[in-house]
Enzyme design. Structure first.
Site, PDB file in Angstrom:
ATOM      1  N   CYS A  49     -19.911 -23.593  21.659  1.00  0.00           N
ATOM      2  CA  CYS A  49     -19.915 -25.054  21.586  1.00  0.00           C
ATOM      3  C   CYS A  49     -18.652 -25.597  22.237  1.00  0.00           C
ATOM      4  O   CYS A  49     -17.630 -24.924  22.308  1.00  0.00           O
ATOM      5  CB  CYS A  49     -19.995 -25.502  20.127  1.00  0.00           C
ATOM      6  SG  CYS A  49     -20.303 -27.279  19.992  1.00  0.00           S
ATOM      7  N   CYS A  84     -36.118 -25.585   0.875  1.00  0.00           N
ATOM      8  CA  CYS A  84     -35.954 -24.375   1.695  1.00  0.00           C
ATOM      9  C   CYS A  84     -35.486 -23.186   0.849  1.00  0.00           C
ATOM     10  O   CYS A  84     -34.541 -23.320   0.071  1.00  0.00           O
ATOM     11  CB  CYS A  84     -34.929 -24.653   2.796  1.00  0.00           C
ATOM     12  SG  CYS A  84     -34.513 -23.190   3.749  1.00  0.00           S
ATOM     13  N   CYS A  92     -18.665 -26.372  10.946  1.00  0.00           N
ATOM     14  CA  CYS A  92     -19.738 -25.645  11.630  1.00  0.00           C
ATOM     15  C   CYS A  92     -19.670 -24.148  11.360  1.00  0.00           C
ATOM     16  O   CYS A  92     -18.654 -23.513  11.626  1.00  0.00           O
ATOM     17  CB  CYS A  92     -19.663 -25.893  13.124  1.00  0.00           C
ATOM     18  SG  CYS A  92     -20.986 -25.040  14.001  1.00  0.00           S
ATOM     19  N   CYS A 103     -36.183 -17.261  11.292  1.00  0.00           N
ATOM     20  CA  CYS A 103     -35.855 -18.686  11.168  1.00  0.00           C
ATOM     21  C   CYS A 103     -34.380 -18.862  11.488  1.00  0.00           C
ATOM     22  O   CYS A 103     -33.591 -17.933  11.323  1.00  0.00           O
ATOM     23  CB  CYS A 103     -36.157 -19.134   9.726  1.00  0.00           C
ATOM     24  SG  CYS A 103     -35.313 -20.625   9.212  1.00  0.00           S
ATOM     25  N   ASP A 104     -34.005 -20.051  11.908  1.00  0.00           N
ATOM     26  CA  ASP A 104     -32.603 -20.312  12.243  1.00  0.00           C
ATOM     27  C   ASP A 104     -31.687 -20.166  11.020  1.00  0.00           C
ATOM     28  O   ASP A 104     -30.501 -19.937  11.155  1.00  0.00           O
ATOM     29  CB  ASP A 104     -32.459 -21.724  12.844  1.00  0.00           C
ATOM     30  CG  ASP A 104     -31.064 -21.943  13.414  1.00  0.00           C
ATOM     31  OD1 ASP A 104     -30.484 -20.977  13.940  1.00  0.00           O
ATOM     32  OD2 ASP A 104     -30.555 -23.074  13.328  1.00  0.00           O
TER      33      ASP A 104
HETATM   34  S1  SF4 Z   1     -38.234 -23.793   4.918  1.00  0.00           S
HETATM   35 FE1  SF4 Z   1     -36.200 -22.907   5.320  1.00  0.00          FE
HETATM   36  S2  SF4 Z   1     -36.617 -20.692   5.550  1.00  0.00           S
HETATM   37 FE2  SF4 Z   1     -38.561 -21.745   5.822  1.00  0.00          FE
HETATM   38  S3  SF4 Z   1     -38.729 -22.095   8.038  1.00  0.00           S
HETATM   39 FE3  SF4 Z   1     -37.822 -23.951   7.131  1.00  0.00          FE
HETATM   40  S4  SF4 Z   1     -35.632 -23.680   7.351  1.00  0.00           S
HETATM   41 FE4  SF4 Z   1     -36.582 -21.639   7.611  1.00  0.00          FE
END
Ligand code: SF4
Ligand code: SF4
Length: 355
Positions: free
Chosen positions: A14, A316, A21, A262-263
């Site tokens: 970045c 999440c 961050c 997933c990120d």
């Molecule tokens: S709910 Fe959370 S773990 Fe599931 S895809 Fe979205 S950001 Fe990723």
């Protein structure tokens, strides 16, 4: 099948030094951008793997503009080469620092949607979003915002909510409104940060923003959390993964072609493979990924009994760290519950109207 693949073409590097961050702690690859052979493979594979007629490319980082304009020009060429009749969309999440006329001409010409990071008024923005030399970046971000408007490039704002700006929801909303922002996102800072806002304060901020929106801006301004919960009150599934019943369809491709679940889970145990070794479709259909997506449906007893389960679905899994309710419970629950309790009568009325 439906899934989205978010790309980090410049890795986690970045050109800002935002004090909250977590990417700054991540190891950086020395490469400036994903190499073109890999980019071509990724674009061809991604378009071919999506069964829908529209494909969206999400470019994030780090700071994705650091990959350089030539990188995106090449990406668009590859997209045209492999589109085979599908409609291609591009969305770029940026801190705005590098945006200039050349960038904006390109973004406009190729119909990119831009997400611009701005943490509120210049003073609030500059509390943590600093340049490498420790100066505030608000001035540059406002310049970027003006350019986007000048070139009529569609954009939304992303405000990271932390302990400094959380008390100023109304002021931030009106500030963004005064800048003619028509789509706003407010995302709480998470992880082990002393700068985090408390869930209670975040809940109150959502309520404050909702009040301002409800008083004057229904149908004029979109606020992501309101829009998502409105969908739930209309009897639909929210589109944002955190509020859906299951997830697992928001994957990440790193600069070197590694694909992760997933990120929020870019850790070795969540690596599905590399696109150079395995076709993307096989990585997506990996049973490991199917299992990952179902973890979200394993709700705490509190969530199972909650009146707002239909709108929140436990949030999440990454944020479920509170023990004592069977399955781990979401640390943002207080914020969600507070905001939903307050908004419920209004959203019910609006749902009747929209129906
Ligand atoms: S709910 Fe959370 S773990 Fe599931 S895809 Fe979205 S950001 Fe990723
Ligand atoms: S508001 Fe809290 S209890 Fe209700 S579903 Fe969301 S996280 Fe679970």
């Amino acid at each position: 099948m439906f899934f989205q693949l978010m790309a980090k073409p410049a890795g986690s590097v970045c050109n800002l030094d935002c004090q909250y961050c977590y990417y700054l702690d991540k190891p950086h690859l020395s490469q400036r951008h994903m190499d073109f052979a890999l980019l071509e493979r990724y674009i061809q594979n991604y378009i071919a793997s999506i069964s829908q007629s529209e494909v969206t490319f999400l470019w994030q980082g780090g700071e994705p503009t650091l990959a350089g304009l030539a990188f995106y020009q090449q990406a668009v060429e590859f997209q045209q080469k492999y589109a085979k009749g599908k409609i291609i969309h591009n969305a770029l999440q940026t801190n705005g620092i590098l945006l200039d006329d050349a960038w904006c001409e390109f973004l406009q010409k190729n119909h990119f949607l831009v997400g611009l990071s701005i943490d509120g008024t210049p003073k609030l923005h500059d509390s943590y979003r600093l340049t490498k030399s420790g100066k505030g970046s608000a001035k540059q971000v406002l310049h970027a915002l003006n350019l986007l408007q000048h070139y009529q490039i569609p954009f939304n704002t992303l405000t990271v909510v932390h302990h400094h700006n959380v008390q100023h929801g109304k002021a931030i909303y009106h500030y963004l409104k005064s800048l003619n922002v028509s789509y706003m996102q407010f995302i709480p800072l998470m992880g082990e940060h002393s700068q985090r806002a408390s869930p209670r304060d975040y809940g109150q901020m959502m309520i404050d923003i909702f009040d301002e929106w409800y008083a004057a801006d229904i149908g004029k301004i979109s606020v992501q959390f309101i829009e998502q919960w409105m969908m739930a009150f209309l009897g639909l599934q929210p589109s944002l993964c955190i509020f859906r019943k299951t997830c697992g369809d928001q994957l990440v491709i790193e600069q070197n072609g590694d694909i992760f679940s997933c990120d929020h889970y870019v850790y070795p145990e969540y690596k599905l493979g590399n696109i150079l070794d395995t076709p993307l479709i096989d990585l997506i259909q990996n049973p490991k990924q199917q299992r990952f997506g179902l973890i979200k449906a394993q709700l705490s007893t509190k969530c199972q009994q909650c009146q707002f389960r239909f709108a929140c679905n436990g949030g999440c899994p990454k944020h479920r760290t509170v023990q004592g309710f069977g399955e781990p419970h979401n640390q943002l629950c207080e914020a969600y519950f507070m905001a939903l309790s307050y908004m419920q009568p209004y959203l019910k009325e609006l749902a009747k109207y929209f129906r």
